[in-house]
Scaffold this active site. Sequence first.
Site, PDB file in Angstrom:
ATOM      1  N   GLU A  50       1.804   9.025   1.923  1.00  0.00           N
ATOM      2  CA  GLU A  50       1.477  10.519   2.229  1.00  0.00           C
ATOM      3  C   GLU A  50       2.737  11.179   2.759  1.00  0.00           C
ATOM      4  O   GLU A  50       3.452  10.758   3.525  1.00  0.00           O
ATOM      5  CB  GLU A  50       0.595  10.551   3.503  1.00  0.00           C
ATOM      6  CG  GLU A  50      -0.816  10.635   3.172  1.00  0.00           C
ATOM      7  CD  GLU A  50      -1.580  10.485   4.668  1.00  0.00           C
ATOM      8  OE1 GLU A  50      -1.914  11.351   5.439  1.00  0.00           O
ATOM      9  OE2 GLU A  50      -1.744   9.318   4.990  1.00  0.00           O
ATOM     10  N   ARG A  71      -0.658  -5.733   7.295  1.00  0.00           N
ATOM     11  CA  ARG A  71       0.474  -4.413   7.582  1.00  0.00           C
ATOM     12  C   ARG A  71       1.369  -5.378   8.290  1.00  0.00           C
ATOM     13  O   ARG A  71       1.353  -6.287   8.929  1.00  0.00           O
ATOM     14  CB  ARG A  71      -0.109  -3.568   8.555  1.00  0.00           C
ATOM     15  CG  ARG A  71      -1.065  -2.446   7.977  1.00  0.00           C
ATOM     16  CD  ARG A  71      -1.559  -1.512   8.955  1.00  0.00           C
ATOM     17  NE  ARG A  71      -0.700  -0.533   9.415  1.00  0.00           N
ATOM     18  CZ  ARG A  71      -0.960   0.636   8.716  1.00  0.00           C
ATOM     19  NH1 ARG A  71      -1.666   0.943   7.692  1.00  0.00           N
ATOM     20  NH2 ARG A  71       0.088   1.782   8.981  1.00  0.00           N
ATOM     21  N   LYS A 104       3.577   6.664  11.843  1.00  0.00           N
ATOM     22  CA  LYS A 104       4.173   8.048  11.643  1.00  0.00           C
ATOM     23  C   LYS A 104       4.094   8.984  12.749  1.00  0.00           C
ATOM     24  O   LYS A 104       4.735   9.734  13.354  1.00  0.00           O
ATOM     25  CB  LYS A 104       3.897   8.660  10.499  1.00  0.00           C
ATOM     26  CG  LYS A 104       4.565   8.401   9.190  1.00  0.00           C
ATOM     27  CD  LYS A 104       4.042   9.051   7.953  1.00  0.00           C
ATOM     28  CE  LYS A 104       3.167   8.376   7.681  1.00  0.00           C
ATOM     29  NZ  LYS A 104       2.524   8.654   6.304  1.00  0.00           N
TER      30      LYS A 104
END
Length: 557
Positions: free
Chosen positions: A37, A262, A272
């Site tokens: 993103e 992850r 983020k």
Amino acid sequence: MAEITESKNFIHAFIEEDIAPGGRCQGQTVHTRFPPEPNGYLHIGHCKALTINFSTAEKFGGLCNLRMDDTNPTKEDVEFVEAIQEDIHWLGFDWGDRFFYGSDYFEKTYQFAEELIQKDLAYVCQLTPEQFKEYRGDLTHPAISPYRDRPIAESLDLFRRMRAGEFQDNEMTLRAKIDLESGNFNMRDPVIYRIRHMHHHRQGDKWCIYPMYDFAHPIQDALEGITHSLCSLEFENHRPLYNWVVEHVSVPSHPRQIEFARLGIDHTVLSKRKLRQLVEEGRVSGWDDPRMPTLCGMRRRGYTPKSIRNFCERVGVAKAPNTIAYSFLEHCLREDLNETATRVMAVVKPLKLTVTNYPEDQRETFQVENNPVDESAGTREITFSRELWIESDDFMEEKVGKFFRLFPGNEVRLKGAYVVKCTGCRKDENGNVAEVFCEYDPESKGGNPADGRKVKSTIHWVDAGNCVEAEVRQYSNLFDDPDPDAAGKDFLACLNPNSLEVLTGCKLEACMKDAKAPASYQFMRLGYFCPDSKDSSPEHLVFNRSVSLKDSYKPGV
Ligand code: ATP
Ligand code: MG
């Protein structure tokens, strides 16, 4: 802490099955994608995901697309798009001409939504967000929507009017008609389109309805001919929906989603949102602050692409969530720099050393190796004279414990030059040691006494009359707490107030005057350092400590 071994790659095993004779992709080119993103800079967690996608494609002679996931109309920014591309190229991966935006598929995605309505597999639902929550049901009660049996024509008409902008945000949604009783809540007639009267950074005001990620993503994958959609574990429960979408709309291919754990790293946050907060609140100097786990921060700190790729490969693709020691990342960097970094001498906390029996007007030259583990790195000249700089930690007026370096009466080796014996010191008006005196042994050129007597310690030094000054920035963990990212923890309260130490007036060998990023040096006995890519100039040299020499990583811990 997870043990770090060369793990067997289960993703590769699945793909091998798929491309084998009789497998679901027999004869096809393996095709993956990395879908960031564009709302922040890439961090080491993303790096794991992108390394898996790009290197899996590489391994199978396949392709990997780069796709900006801008499905959600908020916060995207060209600054981030360019930074993401730069970071991926820096790591040595390439998407060729396959650079895409998720939003480029909005029209097709819309058409697939209409197709679902026509097949009676989607309907417009007018539950308010509050009702939606209330009617979700639980493990023993199914979800409810009174709009489920709405005629196809009516849903189609409403959906088109949603697109035309006739309704307000949240007034209605388009839901896939799957299974209100499913034990997997993602399958309980999930919303696939919602109304958002928002500007999109590439689509402008063309759209006021936006597809949900769970609907858009499988379609984007399928349209690009992705064979394997590799993603992190939080999408595992979404896989049935992913499969449902590609099976029920007429896309040209059916990608397979495979999930991996992850990456988590101790003493670090990898979100983020939290990283942005550090930047916006001025807790760090920017996204590329050398203490940040962003790729741009790590690059500025002196991390090399090779060390990061090695790290990601050795961390592996385990399915179980794992937290890796930050010290392992440092270990991977040391391993690479040990082979490539030029050794130089630098004194970061200088103290004057005067060799009283060395002639005042004399300066001699020594030839030293640039890198003892790489002969091809050659040699360079260093100079020696009566006045030198040594590390203030290397002198004690009165020896304490196992201190074997300079103290009155003791001998040490000045790296690569001579053996000297300390004869005393001079103090300033505050009582601090201002200068140390010694005598050199002319019969010890190169550092070894002619009579074969033992000299225990070797210290580094710099010729005071032939050196350059620099600022040196030494970093330690940004967070004191080993797990600042834990749910519910105030990560800002975990910040280490001493994560940056700035030293000025450091003395470096004269050859360092032209040092420029990207270049790495080992300051002997101290660590690996690199010129700061932003702040260093020939007039004002600034070096970052990439990593110290001491390796605290213990395999298997
Ligand atoms: P963040 O929590 O940092 O905002 P994100 O998942 O929202 O992460 P994206 O830009 O969507 O950020 O991430 C792109 C890809 O990177 C996704 O496929 C995501 O699964 C993966 N990814 C993000 N963080 C990690 C991580 N810590 N370990 C492995 N993969 C990750
Ligand atoms: Mg995401």
